[in-house]
Design an enzyme around this catalytic site. Structure first.
Site, mmCIF file in Angstrom:
data_model
loop_
_atom_site.group_PDB
_atom_site.id
_atom_site.type_symbol
_atom_site.label_atom_id
_atom_site.label_comp_id
_atom_site.label_asym_id
_atom_site.label_seq_id
_atom_site.Cartn_x
_atom_site.Cartn_y
_atom_site.Cartn_z
ATOM 1 N N ARG A 69 22.453 -27.644 -13.540
ATOM 2 C CA ARG A 69 22.096 -29.082 -14.101
ATOM 3 C C ARG A 69 22.672 -30.209 -13.087
ATOM 4 N NH1 ARG A 69 24.364 -30.241 -18.368
ATOM 5 N NH2 ARG A 69 23.762 -28.334 -19.708
ATOM 6 N N TYR A 123 2.167 -50.542 -14.205
ATOM 7 C CA TYR A 123 1.523 -49.094 -14.297
ATOM 8 C C TYR A 123 1.162 -48.721 -15.698
ATOM 9 C CZ TYR A 123 1.289 -44.017 -13.518
ATOM 10 O OH TYR A 123 1.048 -42.752 -13.552
ATOM 11 N N ASP A 195 9.567 -51.055 -9.688
ATOM 12 C CA ASP A 195 8.806 -49.863 -9.527
ATOM 13 C C ASP A 195 8.218 -50.009 -8.041
ATOM 14 O OD1 ASP A 195 6.758 -48.011 -8.916
ATOM 15 O OD2 ASP A 195 6.148 -48.078 -11.123
ATOM 16 N N LYS A 220 3.985 -39.496 -5.019
ATOM 17 C CA LYS A 220 2.783 -39.844 -4.197
ATOM 18 C C LYS A 220 3.229 -39.861 -2.706
ATOM 19 C CE LYS A 220 1.472 -41.184 -8.284
ATOM 20 N NZ LYS A 220 1.876 -42.383 -9.083
HETATM 21 C C1 LIG Z 1 2.038 -42.483 -10.368
HETATM 22 C C2 LIG Z 1 2.684 -43.942 -10.555
HETATM 23 C C3 LIG Z 1 4.014 -43.752 -11.223
HETATM 24 C C4 LIG Z 1 4.476 -42.441 -12.047
HETATM 25 O O1 LIG Z 1 4.683 -41.394 -11.260
HETATM 26 P P1 LIG Z 1 4.626 -39.749 -11.887
HETATM 27 O O2 LIG Z 1 5.265 -39.052 -10.773
HETATM 28 O O3 LIG Z 1 2.958 -39.352 -11.817
HETATM 29 O O4 LIG Z 1 4.983 -39.697 -13.393
HETATM 30 C C5 LIG Z 1 4.750 -44.709 -11.526
HETATM 31 N N1 LIG Z 1 4.515 -45.824 -11.107
HETATM 32 C C6 LIG Z 1 3.345 -46.108 -10.024
HETATM 33 C C7 LIG Z 1 3.201 -47.315 -9.707
HETATM 34 C C8 LIG Z 1 2.459 -44.999 -9.972
HETATM 35 O O5 LIG Z 1 1.531 -45.042 -9.441
#
Ligand SMILES: *Cc1c(COP(=O)(O)O)cnc(C)c1O
Length: 407
Positions: A69, A123, A195, A220
């Site tokens: 973990r 988001y 973010d 991403k």
């Molecule tokens: C896709 C995204 C997320 C979330 O990511 P996941 O890996 O899909 O959970 C958070 N913030 C932004 C700006 C995103 O585009």
């Protein structure tokens, strides 16, 4: 980080090549660093040679074998590499998705009774998290317009404890003055969570520019190949220790296979981002000249909301941007997306392949109007493009054909 010399002075692409490749993770005690990438360590149980070692293993330090973990060298190498490219970070935690990373960061700094201040163009799942989980825990959220210079100041109250920022905003792509927002947050004793998925640390040095926690969806750009889900949160020393403790309490862990894929993606990230950024800007410029297009919302494009902040604070961009159709209908927009051949229709972005999704910000905004005050009320429906690694001329030809077919 195992690179020689002063890594802070090396370029981003150079740092990406060496990051996380500690010789003890890419070899054996007899042959340290013998392979280029850390092997995939599939491990729940870590074995100890004796009782004294088992007891020492409870020290709970990064990079110490203990139990699956807490990860093993594959996950440690990825976290270490992400820390190496995030100026000001003491460490990076990994999570099963970007949304988990956001939830974990928020639940590290907020307790019942606190107020969270959140940008209005956050988001959508981040908004949902605030309205659902946080509200259920007795944590209130107030939304503010990130582009209004007094928006954050007016939303502040006695109980506000943290601010959730995003740059650029989701769907509508406004780039706020992040250093100013973080400075105000710090002055008022709030933790600023950013973010930073869009630019990532190569395009925006989140912690160096004032954020306390830099969150990313590794799904991403870091993964970059649309085949894994993961998230991260990086911070300086005191907060990093708190993130780590909270993540251990939740039991968050990522698979070593996915960590190895993410690490592989990371090596070529600078190259992919550079290509995507150039293609996106060329396509954004082309779209801005089309009569069917009312506005192009692309941080790198002069005239896009917050472009001046992007030009001042960012060192890079990416392939994700939106545009608004002039006086279009939702149906006409859907027909346009259906007519595209080179763009996949699907969520996520930052992969090697181009994608298109519809954008309807109106129901998602509570502190700022959509369409914005300075635009025609009929210019409402948008399209978000994630530009991949295809030849930009082919993508432009595809978009031209679909716009022509819209009539
Ligand atoms: C896709 C995204 C997320 C979330 O990511 P996941 O890996 O899909 O959970 C958070 N913030 C932004 C700006 C995103 O585009």
């Amino acid at each position: 980080m195992s690179g020689d010399g002063d890594s802070a002075e090396q370029g981003a692409a150079t740092r990406l090549v060496a990051a996380g490749r500690r010789p003890e993770w890419t070899g054996t005690p007899e042959a340290p660093g013998v392979v280029v990438s850390p092997p995939v360590w599939r491990a729940s149980t870590h074995l100890y040679p004796d009782m004294a070692s088992l007891r020492a293993g409870r020290a709970n330090a990064d990079g110490a074998f203990y139990y699956g973990r807490r990860g093993a060298p594959t996950q440690w190498a990825l976290a270490d590499a992400l820390t190496a490219i995030e100026p000001g970070a003491a460490g990076t935690m990994l999570y099963p998705s970007g949304v988990t990373a956001i939830a974990a960061a928020l639940l590290t700094v907020l307790v019942p009774g606190d107020v969270l201040l959140m940008v209005d163009n956050a988001y959508e799942p981040t908004r949902a998290l605030a309205r659902g989980l946080l509200a259920d825990l007795g944590i209130e959220t107030r939304w503010f317009d990130a582009m209004d210079p007094t928006g954050l100041a007016r939303a502040l109250c006695e109980r506000s404890r943290a601010v959730m920022l995003e740059a650029p905003g989701s769907l509508t792509m406004e780039v706020p003055d992040i250093p100013a927002l973080c400075a105000l947050a710090r002055e008022r004793g709030l933790t600023a969570i950013l973010d930073n998925t869009w630019a990532g640390p190569l395009g925006f040095a989140a912690l160096a520019k004032g954020a306390d926690i830099a969150v990313m969806s590794l799904t991403k750009h870091v993964g970059g190949h649309s085949d894994l889900m993961m998230g991260s949160a990086a911070a300086a020393a005191p907060l990093y220790a708190r993130l780590r403790r909270r993540a251990q309490q939740f039991g968050f862990v990522v698979s070593p296979d996915d960590a190895a894929l993410a690490l592989r993606g990371l090596r070529s990230m600078a190259l992919r981002l550079d290509r995507e950024t150039h293609s996106a800007l060329a396509i954004a410029r082309w779209l801005a000249g089309r009569p069917e297009v009312a506005r192009v919302l692309c941080p790198m494009l002069p005239g896009s909301p917050g472009h001046a902040h992007w030009a001042r604070d960012f060192t890079g961009g990416c392939g994700l941007f939106s545009f608004v159709l002039r006086g279009g209908t939702s149906r006409g927009r859907d027909d346009f997306i259906d007519a595209l051949r080179l763009f996949g229709i699907g969520y996520s972005w930052g992969g090697f392949e181009s994608l298109a999704t519809p954008v309807d910000p109106a129901p998602l905004r509570t502190a700022s109007p959509w369409p914005p005050a300075d635009s025609a009320p009929a210019d409402r429906f948008g399209v978000r493009l994630s530009i991949g690694l295809e030849d930009p001329d082919d993508l432009i030809a595809d978009l031209a054909r679909a716009l022509d077919r819209m009539g």
